[in-house]
Structures are given as C-alpha cells and as structure tokens.
Design a protein around this motif. Structure first.
Motif, PDB file in Angstrom:
ATOM      1  N   PRO A 122      42.773  32.427 -11.503  1.00  0.00           N
ATOM      2  CA  PRO A 122      43.381  32.779 -12.411  1.00  0.00           C
ATOM      3  C   PRO A 122      43.725  33.948 -12.314  1.00  0.00           C
ATOM      4  O   PRO A 122      43.006  34.639 -11.388  1.00  0.00           O
ATOM      5  CB  PRO A 122      42.181  31.871 -13.384  1.00  0.00           C
ATOM      6  N   PRO A 123      44.500  34.724 -13.723  1.00  0.00           N
ATOM      7  CA  PRO A 123      44.732  35.823 -13.486  1.00  0.00           C
ATOM      8  C   PRO A 123      43.654  36.812 -13.905  1.00  0.00           C
ATOM      9  O   PRO A 123      43.543  37.756 -14.931  1.00  0.00           O
ATOM     10  CB  PRO A 123      45.513  35.794 -14.876  1.00  0.00           C
ATOM     11  N   ILE A 124      42.270  37.085 -13.240  1.00  0.00           N
ATOM     12  CA  ILE A 124      41.720  37.607 -13.507  1.00  0.00           C
ATOM     13  C   ILE A 124      40.537  37.982 -11.642  1.00  0.00           C
ATOM     14  O   ILE A 124      41.235  37.269 -10.710  1.00  0.00           O
ATOM     15  CB  ILE A 124      39.978  36.992 -14.212  1.00  0.00           C
ATOM     16  N   GLN A 125      40.002  38.695 -11.412  1.00  0.00           N
ATOM     17  CA  GLN A 125      39.401  39.695 -10.851  1.00  0.00           C
ATOM     18  C   GLN A 125      38.979  38.422  -9.712  1.00  0.00           C
ATOM     19  O   GLN A 125      37.218  38.734  -9.725  1.00  0.00           O
ATOM     20  CB  GLN A 125      38.386  41.042 -10.994  1.00  0.00           C
ATOM     21  N   MET A 126      38.927  37.707  -9.318  1.00  0.00           N
ATOM     22  CA  MET A 126      38.815  37.282  -9.113  1.00  0.00           C
ATOM     23  C   MET A 126      38.368  36.995  -7.734  1.00  0.00           C
ATOM     24  O   MET A 126      39.684  37.443  -6.517  1.00  0.00           O
ATOM     25  CB  MET A 126      38.787  35.654  -8.861  1.00  0.00           C
ATOM     26  N   TYR A 127      37.166  36.100  -6.868  1.00  0.00           N
ATOM     27  CA  TYR A 127      36.633  36.812  -5.335  1.00  0.00           C
ATOM     28  C   TYR A 127      37.876  38.002  -4.806  1.00  0.00           C
ATOM     29  O   TYR A 127      38.387  38.306  -3.666  1.00  0.00           O
ATOM     30  CB  TYR A 127      37.936  36.130  -4.770  1.00  0.00           C
ATOM     31  N   LEU A 128      37.033  39.445  -5.510  1.00  0.00           N
ATOM     32  CA  LEU A 128      37.324  40.481  -5.336  1.00  0.00           C
ATOM     33  C   LEU A 128      37.771  41.186  -4.378  1.00  0.00           C
ATOM     34  O   LEU A 128      36.575  40.923  -3.386  1.00  0.00           O
ATOM     35  CB  LEU A 128      36.632  41.660  -6.630  1.00  0.00           C
ATOM     36  N   GLY A 129      38.741  41.332  -3.791  1.00  0.00           N
ATOM     37  CA  GLY A 129      38.381  42.306  -2.013  1.00  0.00           C
ATOM     38  C   GLY A 129      38.005  41.570  -0.439  1.00  0.00           C
ATOM     39  O   GLY A 129      37.772  41.635   0.171  1.00  0.00           O
ATOM     40  N   LEU A 130      37.819  39.739  -1.464  1.00  0.00           N
ATOM     41  CA  LEU A 130      38.077  38.656  -0.160  1.00  0.00           C
ATOM     42  C   LEU A 130      38.181  38.264   0.857  1.00  0.00           C
ATOM     43  O   LEU A 130      38.398  38.382   2.012  1.00  0.00           O
ATOM     44  CB  LEU A 130      38.002  37.726  -0.256  1.00  0.00           C
ATOM     45  N   GLU A 133      38.335  42.206   2.684  1.00  0.00           N
ATOM     46  CA  GLU A 133      36.995  41.411   3.761  1.00  0.00           C
ATOM     47  C   GLU A 133      36.809  40.989   4.854  1.00  0.00           C
ATOM     48  O   GLU A 133      36.291  41.118   5.833  1.00  0.00           O
ATOM     49  CB  GLU A 133      36.247  40.951   2.508  1.00  0.00           C
ATOM     50  N   ILE A 134      37.722  39.781   4.734  1.00  0.00           N
ATOM     51  CA  ILE A 134      38.228  38.502   5.944  1.00  0.00           C
ATOM     52  C   ILE A 134      37.988  38.935   6.329  1.00  0.00           C
ATOM     53  O   ILE A 134      38.143  38.973   8.240  1.00  0.00           O
ATOM     54  CB  ILE A 134      38.099  37.320   4.767  1.00  0.00           C
ATOM     55  N   GLY A 180      28.261  37.164   8.297  1.00  0.00           N
ATOM     56  CA  GLY A 180      29.312  36.346   7.138  1.00  0.00           C
ATOM     57  C   GLY A 180      30.112  37.433   7.621  1.00  0.00           C
ATOM     58  O   GLY A 180      30.192  38.079   8.459  1.00  0.00           O
ATOM     59  N   PHE A 181      30.451  37.919   6.570  1.00  0.00           N
ATOM     60  CA  PHE A 181      31.955  38.044   5.945  1.00  0.00           C
ATOM     61  C   PHE A 181      32.234  39.984   5.937  1.00  0.00           C
ATOM     62  O   PHE A 181      33.092  41.020   6.053  1.00  0.00           O
ATOM     63  CB  PHE A 181      33.806  38.495   5.476  1.00  0.00           C
ATOM     64  N   GLY A 182      31.076  40.536   5.292  1.00  0.00           N
ATOM     65  CA  GLY A 182      30.665  41.843   4.930  1.00  0.00           C
ATOM     66  C   GLY A 182      30.117  43.325   5.629  1.00  0.00           C
ATOM     67  O   GLY A 182      31.124  43.230   6.655  1.00  0.00           O
TER      68      GLY A 182
END
Lengths: 209, 556
Positions: A122-130, A133-134, A180-182
């Motif tokens: 959706p046009p929102i900040q979903m999964y910001l920087g995901l 980061e990956i 994780g990927f962090g």
C-alpha cells in the motif's frame, strides 16, 4: 589496477556468469511470487530458492579460495611482482573482483525488489527500510563468506582450501538466523570482515615470494 | 619494526574471527539444550490460576446458584524461543515494535500510521454516511491528526508529534514523549482533546497505553466469571441447554477498564488515566515479578520480562473499573507470576508457577527450578548448557555477570557474546545474597571455565617458551588465555611463530635459528674460529731450501 581487476575477472569469469544466472533465476522467482495470487504456491517458490541459496553459500567462499589457492600453487603474484605491480595492488584487485561478483548477484535483485515493492504494498511507509537492511546484511554476509574463502585458500594442501571455507561458511551463515538482518548483524559482520581481511592481508604480505 | 606492530594486529584479527566462529556453534548448542528443557517442562509447571478471582462482588461470587466460581488463569506457551530472523520480521510488520503502522487492514485498505516526515498520524477508514433517503453511503476517509487538530489534508497548522505512544482501540489516545501530555482524538467529530502537560519533575514515563501486552506468543491470560446452572425456564425456551453453565455476570468488553485507561510506565508500574480529563487517577498496580532460579529483584520493568499481559476488569452490571489481572513471564522463560489488583491498586492475590512433587510428602518446587532438574532428561540438558557456558570466554562471563540486567529480556535469548541468561548472569541478578557472597558463588559457577583457562594458559606458556617468545609476549598470552580461554588458545595456535627449531650446542634444548642468542640459556652461536691450516696444497713437489729463510737473510 584496472588491468589487474580485468585480469582477475577474466580468470574467474565462471563465477560472474554463475552470479548473473542465479540473479536472473532469483528475479524470476521473485516476480512470479509477487504476481502469484495464490499464497498456497509460496512453498514452491521457497523450495526453489533453497538450492539457489545453497549454491550461493558454496559459491562465494569457493571464489575467494580459488583466487588464493591458484596464486599459491601457480605463483601468480610472484610472476606479477616482476612487473611494476605491488602485492598490495594484487590483493586489492582480488578483493574488488570479489565485491563485483557479489554485486553482480545482489544489485539486480535489490533493484527489482525496490521497483516491485511499491507496486504490491500500500502507498504508506510499510516495511520501512526493509529492502535496504536485507541488502546490507546479505551483501556483508556474502562478502564475509568470500573473505573466509580468501583466508582458507592461502594453503598448499588441497583439503583446507576445499573444505575449510565451506565448513567455516556453514558456521557463519546461521548468524542471520540468530540475529536477523538488523544492526547487530551488520556490526558483527563488519568487524568480522575487517578482522578476516587483516589476517589475509598479513598472511599474503608476509609470505615470501 | 613493522612485524612488531603487525603481530598484535594479526593476533587481534585472528582472535575476533575465532571468537565469532566459536560463539555461533556454542549458541546453537545452548539453544538446543534450552529449547529441549522448556519443551519438556511438565504441563503442571506451566499453568497458574486463582479461584475465586477476587474482583467479583461477593454477592455474585457467593450466590447459592453459582456452580463454578470466577477464575483467572494463565499458561506459559513456551516453545522454541524466537530467533533473530523471526523477531526481525515480526517487529517490522504492522503493529510490531519497530513499525510506525499501528493498524492495517489489507482487505478494506484501512490503516493508521505515524508519518515521520509530517509528524502526524494518518488514519484511513471507511466512513459511513446516512443519506436523507435512509440509504447508507460508504466512502473512504483519510484524516491527518496532529496535536493541534484533525484535517483531511496534511498541514503545518496541525502541529507535529515527535515520538508518540499510541493506543488503538475504540478510542484513539496518544501520549507524546516530547510534548509530555496525553491527547484524545474523536475522528467522527474531528476534535482533539489535550490533557494537561506533565510537570518537568514528574516521574511518569509512559511506554504503552490501553492494551498492555508484550510477547503474547509466550503466554495466555483468561478470566471466567462465576457460572450458574441454567434455569429450567432457559432450558425450556432453548436459550440454554442442560449441560451449559451460563455466567452470572459478564465482562464489559466495550470499555474493559471502565472510566479509565491503563498506562504502563517504564518502571513497571501501571497507572490509571482518566479517559475524560486525560489526567492520572492513581495506580492500578504493577507487573508482578516471577520467582526465578536465583531470587531476583521484586520490582520488574517491562525490559526485564520476556512477556507480560494485563487484563482490566469492568462488569456489564455497573461498567465500573474493578481491578486488573497481570501476568508476567521471567526473562529466562521458565517462571510466571499472576497477580490480582483491586480498583485501588492493592495487590490482593498472587500465584506463581510451580510443580508439586511427591517424595514421601508433597512439596512445591518453583517452575524455574523444576525446569532444570525435574523433567525427564532435564539434568542432561542443564549440564549441557552449563558446560557450553563454561567454554565461553571467562571475561565475557564476568561481563555477563555485571551487565545481567542491562539487556532486553527477549534479546538475551539471541545473545552470542554476552550471555544475560547464563547461570552466572542469573547469579548477578540475585538479591538474596550480599555482593561478596554473590561474586564468590559466581566464581564457583565459573570454576570449570577458570580451571580450563589456567590449563590452557599453562600449555600456552610451555609452548611459547619452546618457540622463544619474549617474557612480555608470554605474559600477554597467559593473561589473554585466562581472559578468553579456548578462543585465545585457538588464536595462539593459529598465530604462533612457525619456525623450525635447532638444537642449542650449549644447553641442548631447541632454539630459534633466527635469534642471536639462545632463548633458553642465552648463549651465542658457537662459530668456529677461522684459523688458516698449517698445510698447503701445491701444484708441484715441495722444494726444500738449503739456506736460511728469506726473512732471516734480509735481516743479516
């Protein structure tokens, strides 16, 4: 330097072709998964990506290992040292070639993800920087595996360059599952890469011609 | 000179590589043992319940028709702990702790998220409008919410939130850490209600509002009201069957905390916030401290707990706040505490997970202790964990002891280098002993690690002497091996000088050929003096002079 890099790429062109082919396969799988409306087919895509990932695990340490082992046995750096080339330049060219091979695989994949994500989320900040980061964690992990190959490849026996890199990679790779990927993974991998490059550097520079 | 600088660099670089590559297999071994322990934990040791729950008025609880009294129960659902990769994605999915999206409905495309660029909350939902002809018109509404108002378009006049703590339920309440005040938003009326600003010296630090829950995957909390037998009238009218036990009273689900909202403070205290005035109205209670393997502090913060859940209670009869139930799971995931607080915030009942043992006479064992020794094969896993912890560098074990409380509980299960859930770290959190006693016990727990480190240091010293390392280098290696144990030993083996030694002619021991003096006896190389031989090899037969030698003849 460019000549050295070019020569390294020519010598290890098989790895570049392999990386490009695998990247294409992964992109195809990603696009199919994105456009596939049935979530029940997802395990098929995951199942197909597993062998590709396994090949990658073997691929990057194998490349590093091959570079160093070929040099050690065929005395390539000894020959090059007779030309106006320093050992530092030889090793730098080798590492840059490794980075280019990793980017050949990961960059097209990341660009595809960056393009596809806005289309399917959706046009929102979903999964910001995901995605980034990956990408960062995957790049560092691939580079760390390559560095392990460099580390184990500088050996005159055949067993250590062949199995050493593989065993150490299979120990290191689960770090992604643990952390994780962090940021934690990025910091550990960065330190690990610096440490293993320093060790390789020291070994390579101090070995007599 | 360069090699002198390079050697420590090489050692540290190799050391870090070895430490990382050794820590990962040790982690998996500990993880496997820990998972096998919690999976085999007896079922009885996972459950805790309180009957009667204590918050139902006595006239209802003690009603003669009541068959089952009110009951609050909780269960630890401790399976394999979350690895980092699962936690990474869960934290970034909508509703996760690293996500700015508070609500997302994929089907209807409704959402609510915090836009960091504008500093406003964006709400998109399906608005319902009743038309004059009594038909219902549905349309999508997108609103931008700021501290100064609500609008259909973003604008600076709405103000900015900096770091909001949002409660999403039937009403939208928010606390902004920088503005230090609560806000209540009515999206239908498009109004913003501001609470009073908290004074600068106010100690409240809200971290969660409304539904207070963390790590719900690890526990479940339920309340059941008193139940009565179905009346004959109900059975006749088929409102209820003969085997059903309808509740005498129901929980008021619309506003489960009545006129208040629950606010969780950073300290673990739970406050009551008046929904109307947005002012604190007292303390509702606090997160209960589970009984851990070594007795730890009685006041726990959300960071210290693997999981917690709070269930406020208001009954549909009067819709007033009656109190709350709070459950928390210990950092190690082996113990749980359930507490009941009345409407004044007084803790009226507490229960902890335990296992009843029958050895001649019955005795209760805390679940945190039972998990390590009472389950089948549990001692094997416990010993496995203990040995794996003792293969860890001694220095990092000591750091774990001193920083035992500094890490977030769930992160402790994914620790590679500093182990906040190790036995030594558990001892670091012990409050039953004084500092000296704790340190002595911790050192006793680290005894295998200390013995191993000393043994390895001794071996390193012998080898370093043979190889001919200087006294300073040997001392550094011994200290390093005692501090880092197995890691340092492997590092030493990988970085020791690889020189073929030769026999010293003076002492008979092996000495380095690249050093001027023998590193054992200090003698120099025995180089035979190059004296010319008395004989000569000539191409023809030697002539014997009859007269005097030439030098003597010249003298005469």
């Amino acid at each position: 330097m460019f000549t050295l890099i070019k020569k390294e790429i020519e010598d290890h062109i098989a790895y570049f072709i392999g990386a490009a082919v695998l990247s294409a396969i992964l992109i195809a799988l990603l696009i199919s998964a994105m456009y596939q409306p049935e979530p029940r087919d997802m395990p098929v895509f995951i199942g197909l990506s597993i062998p590709v990932i396994v090949i990658l695990i073997v691929g990057f340490p194998a490349m590093g290992s091959t570079q160093m082992y070929t040099d050690r046995t065929r005395k390539i750096s000894t020959l090059l040292s007779t030309l106006p080339v320093s050992r530092r330049q030889i090793l730098c060219a080798r590492i840059i070639t490794g980075i280019l091979a990793i980017l050949t695989l990961l960059l097209p994949l990341t660009i595809t993800m960056v393009i596809l994500f806005p289309l399917f989320t959706p046009p929102i900040q979903m999964y910001l920087g995901l995605v980034w980061e990956i990408f960062a964690a995957a790049f560092l992990m691939a580079f760390a595996c390559y560095c392990l190959g460099l580390l184990t490849g500088w050996n005159s026996s055949k067993i250590i360059p062949t199995l050493g890199g593989l065993v150490l990679t299979s120990i290191l790779l689960p770090l992604i599952f643990v952390k994780g990927f962090g940021l934690h993974t990025v910091v550990i991998l960065l330190l690990f890469i610096i440490a293993s490059l320093m060790r390789t550097w020291h070994t390579f520079m101090s070995t007599s011609l | 000179m360069k090699s002198l600088i390079h050697y420590p660099v090489k050692v540290f670089a190799t050391g870090f590589v070895v430490l990382t590559l050794l820590s990962i297999p040790l982690f998996w071994f500990r993880f496997w043992c820990q998972t096998s322990l919690v999976v085999r934990m007896p079922s009885e040791a996972r459950d805790v319940s309180i009957t009667p729950s204590g918050l139902v008025p006595p006239e209802l609880e003690n009603d003669p028709n009541v068959v089952n009294r009110s009951r609050v129960s909780a269960r630890m659902i401790v399976g394999p702990f979350f690895l980092g990769i699962a936690d990474y994605f869960l934290a970034r999915f909508p509703g996760g702790r690293h996500s700015n999206i508070y609500y997302y409905d994929k089907k209807d495309e409704d959402w609510m998220y915090f836009d960091e660029e504008t500093g406003q909350i964006v709400c998109r939902y399906t608005g319902v409008q009743r038309m004059p002809d009594k038909t219902i018109l549905k349309k999508k509404v997108q609103l931008y919410v700021g501290p100064e108002g609500i609008s259909e378009s973003p604008g600076k006049n709405l103000g900015r939130f900096t770091s909001p703590v949002v409660s999403i339920s039937l009403w939208l309440t928010l606390y902004d850490k920088k503005l230090r005040r609560f806000f209540y938003f009515d999206l239908d009326e498009r109004t913003v209600v501001k609470g009073p600003q908290l004074p600068k010296d106010d100690t409240h630090k809200p971290i969660d509002i409304g539904i207070l829950r963390k790590g719900y995957e690890f526990e479940s909390l339920n309340w059941s009201p008193p139940q009565v037998r179905a009346s004959e009238e109900d059975i006749k009218e088929r409102r209820s069957s003969s085997y059903e036990l309808p509740p005498i009273v129901r929980r008021y689900y619309r506003y489960p905390s009545g006129q208040y909202l629950l606010v969780l403070d950073e300290s673990g205290r739970i406050d009551l916030l008046d929904r109307e005035t947005l002012e604190f109205a007292g303390t509702a209670g606090w997160l209960p401290a589970p009984k851990t393997f070594f007795p730890s502090k009685e006041v726990v913060t959300p960071k210290d707990l693997l999981s917690y859940d709070v269930l406020p209670l208001a009954l549909d009869t009067d819709q007033k706040y009656r109190g709350m139930f709070a459950v928390s799971v210990s950092r190690e995931g082996t113990a749980m505490a359930l507490a009941v607080f009345d409407e004044k915030g007084v803790q009226i009942k507490t229960e902890h997970t335990k296992l009843r043992k029958y050895r001649g006479r019955s005795a209760d064992v805390d679940s945190s202790k039972a998990v390590f020794f009472e389950a089948p094969w549990a001692p094997v896993s416990t010993i496995g964990i203990y040995l794996a912890e003792n293969l860890h560098p001694l220095l990092l074990s000591l750091v774990s002891y001193f920083t035992a409380d500094s890490f977030e509980a769930a992160a402790g299960h994914r620790a590679l280098f500093i182990l906040p859930n190790s036995f030594v770290a558990m001892k670091g959190r012990d409050v039953s002993e004084n500092t000296a006693e704790r340190i002595i016990t911790a050192l006793l727990l680290m005894l295998p690690s200390i013995i191993l480190a000393i043994l390895l240091a001794w071996r390193v010293n012998i080898d370093a002497t043979t190889v001919g390392l200087s006294e300073n280098a040997r001392l550094c290696w011994m200290i390093g091996t005692i501090a880092f144990g197995l890691t340092a030993y492997i590092t030493y083996r990988l970085t020791r000088p690889k020189i073929t030694l030769v026999t010293c002619q003076n002492c008979g021991n092996l000495r380095r050929p690249d050093m001027n003096r023998c590193h054992r006896c200090g003698s120099k190389w025995h180089i035979p003096e190059l004296t010319p031989p008395a004989w000569r090899v000539l191409g023809r037969s030697e002539q014997v002079y009859e007269g005097l030698p030439a030098e003597e003849a010249e003298a005469e």
